[in-house]
Scaffold this motif. Structure first.
Motif, PDB file in Angstrom:
ATOM      1  N   GLY A  71      36.226  35.468  48.537  1.00 48.34           N
ATOM      2  CA  GLY A  71      37.359  35.848  49.020  1.00 48.34           C
ATOM      3  C   GLY A  71      38.569  35.220  48.530  1.00 48.34           C
ATOM      4  N   ARG A  72      38.527  33.926  48.007  1.00 46.49           N
ATOM      5  CA  ARG A  72      39.645  33.231  47.541  1.00 46.49           C
ATOM      6  C   ARG A  72      39.626  33.796  45.792  1.00 46.49           C
ATOM      7  N   LEU A  73      38.564  34.151  45.495  1.00 44.49           N
ATOM      8  CA  LEU A  73      38.361  34.524  44.052  1.00 44.49           C
ATOM      9  C   LEU A  73      39.032  36.079  43.793  1.00 44.49           C
ATOM     10  N   VAL A  74      39.049  36.982  44.898  1.00 42.83           N
ATOM     11  CA  VAL A  74      39.406  38.152  44.621  1.00 42.83           C
ATOM     12  C   VAL A  74      40.214  38.732  45.444  1.00 42.83           C
ATOM     13  N   SER A  75      40.447  38.284  46.662  1.00 41.96           N
ATOM     14  CA  SER A  75      40.959  38.888  47.591  1.00 41.96           C
ATOM     15  C   SER A  75      42.597  38.035  47.986  1.00 41.96           C
ATOM     16  N   GLY A  76      43.478  38.829  48.615  1.00 42.74           N
ATOM     17  CA  GLY A  76      44.562  38.202  49.011  1.00 42.74           C
ATOM     18  C   GLY A  76      45.650  37.682  48.089  1.00 42.74           C
ATOM     19  N   ARG A  77      46.650  37.537  48.739  1.00 42.39           N
ATOM     20  CA  ARG A  77      47.950  37.190  47.934  1.00 42.39           C
ATOM     21  C   ARG A  77      47.684  35.941  47.043  1.00 42.39           C
ATOM     22  N   GLY A  78      47.887  36.073  45.745  1.00 40.37           N
ATOM     23  CA  GLY A  78      47.640  34.993  44.894  1.00 40.37           C
ATOM     24  C   GLY A  78      46.399  34.538  44.561  1.00 40.37           C
ATOM     25  N   ASN A  79      45.366  35.778  44.634  1.00 38.33           N
ATOM     26  CA  ASN A  79      43.857  35.351  44.323  1.00 38.33           C
ATOM     27  C   ASN A  79      43.740  34.743  43.078  1.00 38.33           C
ATOM     28  N   LEU A  80      42.583  34.109  42.767  1.00 36.21           N
ATOM     29  CA  LEU A  80      42.439  33.359  41.447  1.00 36.21           C
ATOM     30  C   LEU A  80      42.381  34.305  40.185  1.00 36.21           C
ATOM     31  N   ILE A  81      41.754  35.656  40.403  1.00 34.73           N
ATOM     32  CA  ILE A  81      41.338  36.663  39.244  1.00 34.73           C
ATOM     33  C   ILE A  81      43.021  36.989  38.944  1.00 34.73           C
ATOM     34  N   SER A  82      43.681  37.586  39.899  1.00 34.79           N
ATOM     35  CA  SER A  82      45.096  38.072  39.516  1.00 34.79           C
ATOM     36  C   SER A  82      46.031  36.841  38.952  1.00 34.79           C
ATOM     37  N   SER A  83      45.791  35.705  39.357  1.00 32.21           N
ATOM     38  CA  SER A  83      46.609  34.733  38.772  1.00 32.21           C
ATOM     39  C   SER A  83      46.526  34.174  37.340  1.00 32.21           C
ATOM     40  N   THR A  84      44.920  34.290  37.063  1.00 30.32           N
ATOM     41  CA  THR A  84      44.422  33.950  35.877  1.00 30.32           C
ATOM     42  C   THR A  84      44.886  35.216  34.868  1.00 30.32           C
ATOM     43  N   GLU A  85      44.666  36.554  35.418  1.00 40.15           N
ATOM     44  CA  GLU A  85      45.010  37.567  34.408  1.00 40.15           C
ATOM     45  C   GLU A  85      46.505  37.593  34.152  1.00 40.15           C
ATOM     46  N   LYS A  86      47.471  37.411  35.216  1.00 41.10           N
ATOM     47  CA  LYS A  86      48.922  37.017  34.848  1.00 41.10           C
ATOM     48  C   LYS A  86      48.973  36.227  33.617  1.00 41.10           C
ATOM     49  N   LEU A  87      48.070  34.975  33.566  1.00 42.14           N
ATOM     50  CA  LEU A  87      48.512  34.112  32.328  1.00 42.14           C
ATOM     51  C   LEU A  87      47.997  34.821  31.171  1.00 42.14           C
ATOM     52  N   ARG A  88      46.918  35.430  31.417  1.00 48.70           N
ATOM     53  CA  ARG A  88      46.576  36.189  29.993  1.00 48.70           C
ATOM     54  C   ARG A  88      47.583  37.223  29.352  1.00 48.70           C
ATOM     55  N   LYS A  89      48.172  37.712  30.324  1.00 51.44           N
ATOM     56  CA  LYS A  89      49.262  38.838  30.259  1.00 51.44           C
ATOM     57  C   LYS A  89      50.494  38.007  29.556  1.00 51.44           C
ATOM     58  N   LEU A  90      50.645  36.838  29.846  1.00 54.53           N
ATOM     59  CA  LEU A  90      51.765  36.187  29.472  1.00 54.53           C
ATOM     60  C   LEU A  90      51.638  35.619  27.997  1.00 54.53           C
ATOM     61  N   GLY A  91      50.216  35.729  27.629  1.00 54.56           N
ATOM     62  CA  GLY A  91      50.050  35.503  26.255  1.00 54.56           C
ATOM     63  C   GLY A  91      49.084  34.500  25.826  1.00 54.56           C
ATOM     64  N   ILE A  92      48.496  33.946  26.687  1.00 54.24           N
ATOM     65  CA  ILE A  92      47.440  32.849  26.300  1.00 54.24           C
ATOM     66  C   ILE A  92      46.276  33.535  25.527  1.00 54.24           C
ATOM     67  N   LYS A  93      45.823  32.839  24.709  1.00 49.89           N
ATOM     68  CA  LYS A  93      44.607  33.151  24.012  1.00 49.89           C
ATOM     69  C   LYS A  93      43.289  33.019  24.610  1.00 49.89           C
ATOM     70  N   ALA A  94      42.524  34.132  24.915  1.00 52.63           N
ATOM     71  CA  ALA A  94      41.380  33.895  25.551  1.00 52.63           C
ATOM     72  C   ALA A  94      40.429  34.559  24.653  1.00 52.63           C
ATOM     73  N   GLY A  95      39.027  34.025  24.592  1.00 53.15           N
ATOM     74  CA  GLY A  95      38.013  34.286  23.810  1.00 53.15           C
ATOM     75  C   GLY A  95      37.357  35.599  24.623  1.00 53.15           C
ATOM     76  N   LYS A  96      37.231  35.532  25.982  1.00 51.78           N
ATOM     77  CA  LYS A  96      36.650  36.437  26.966  1.00 51.78           C
ATOM     78  C   LYS A  96      37.638  37.099  27.657  1.00 51.78           C
ATOM     79  N   GLN A  97      37.125  38.285  28.372  1.00 55.05           N
ATOM     80  CA  GLN A  97      37.922  38.912  29.437  1.00 55.05           C
ATOM     81  C   GLN A  97      37.009  39.299  30.649  1.00 55.05           C
ATOM     82  N   LEU A  98      37.955  39.423  31.809  1.00 51.27           N
ATOM     83  CA  LEU A  98      37.053  39.509  32.722  1.00 51.27           C
ATOM     84  C   LEU A  98      36.502  41.048  33.036  1.00 51.27           C
ATOM     85  N   GLN A  99      35.479  41.160  33.950  1.00 48.33           N
ATOM     86  CA  GLN A  99      34.898  42.565  33.993  1.00 48.33           C
ATOM     87  C   GLN A  99      36.180  43.486  34.783  1.00 48.33           C
TER      88      GLN A  99
END
Length: 125
Positions: A71-99
């Motif tokens: 639940g902490r990973l996927v659901s709710g306001r500020g879940n970990l996936i959406s938070s880390t995806e925002k970082l990727r969209k801001l331009g961090i360089k990542a070698g992998k991408q989430l499913q």
């Protein structure tokens, strides 16, 4: 004194009687051994059932903890996936991408999913 006098005519009958008594005694000893083994087996079985019940409870607790973490990973306001995806969209360089399906689920669950501008959006401005 358990002494029996026998003659030639009663010797065979007496020996058969003694053999039957010994056989009955052996059967009684076997019955006692079976009862003792059955008692030990029953106690082991009860212990096994108790262990299985403990495993069931532990699996239930593990499932509950997994659901909380997921639940902490996927659901709710500020879940970990959406938070880390925002970082990727801001331009961090990542070698992998989430499913993709996991990412879509997390983003749809996020109540506050107003997207931040990406590095690419900023270049276009």
């Amino acid at each position: 004194k358990r002494i029996m006098l026998t003659g030639p005519s009663t010797l065979l009958a007496t020996l058969r009687t003694v053999a039957n008594i010994w056989r009955n005694e052996q059967q009684n000893q076997n019955a006692l051994a079976i009862a003792e083994a059955g008692s030990k087996l029953y106690d082991k079985f009860v212990g096994f059932v108790e262990s299985m019940d403990g495993i069931n409870k532990a699996l239930g607790q593990a499932q509950s903890q997994f659901q909380t973490a997921y639940g902490r990973l996927v659901s709710g306001r500020g879940n970990l996936i959406s938070s880390t995806e925002k970082l990727r969209k801001l331009g961090i360089k990542a070698g992998k991408q989430l499913q993709r399906d996991l990412l879509e689920k997390a983003m749809s669950e996020n109540e506050d999913h107003a997207s931040l501008p990406t590095a690419q959006d900023q270049e276009n401005d």
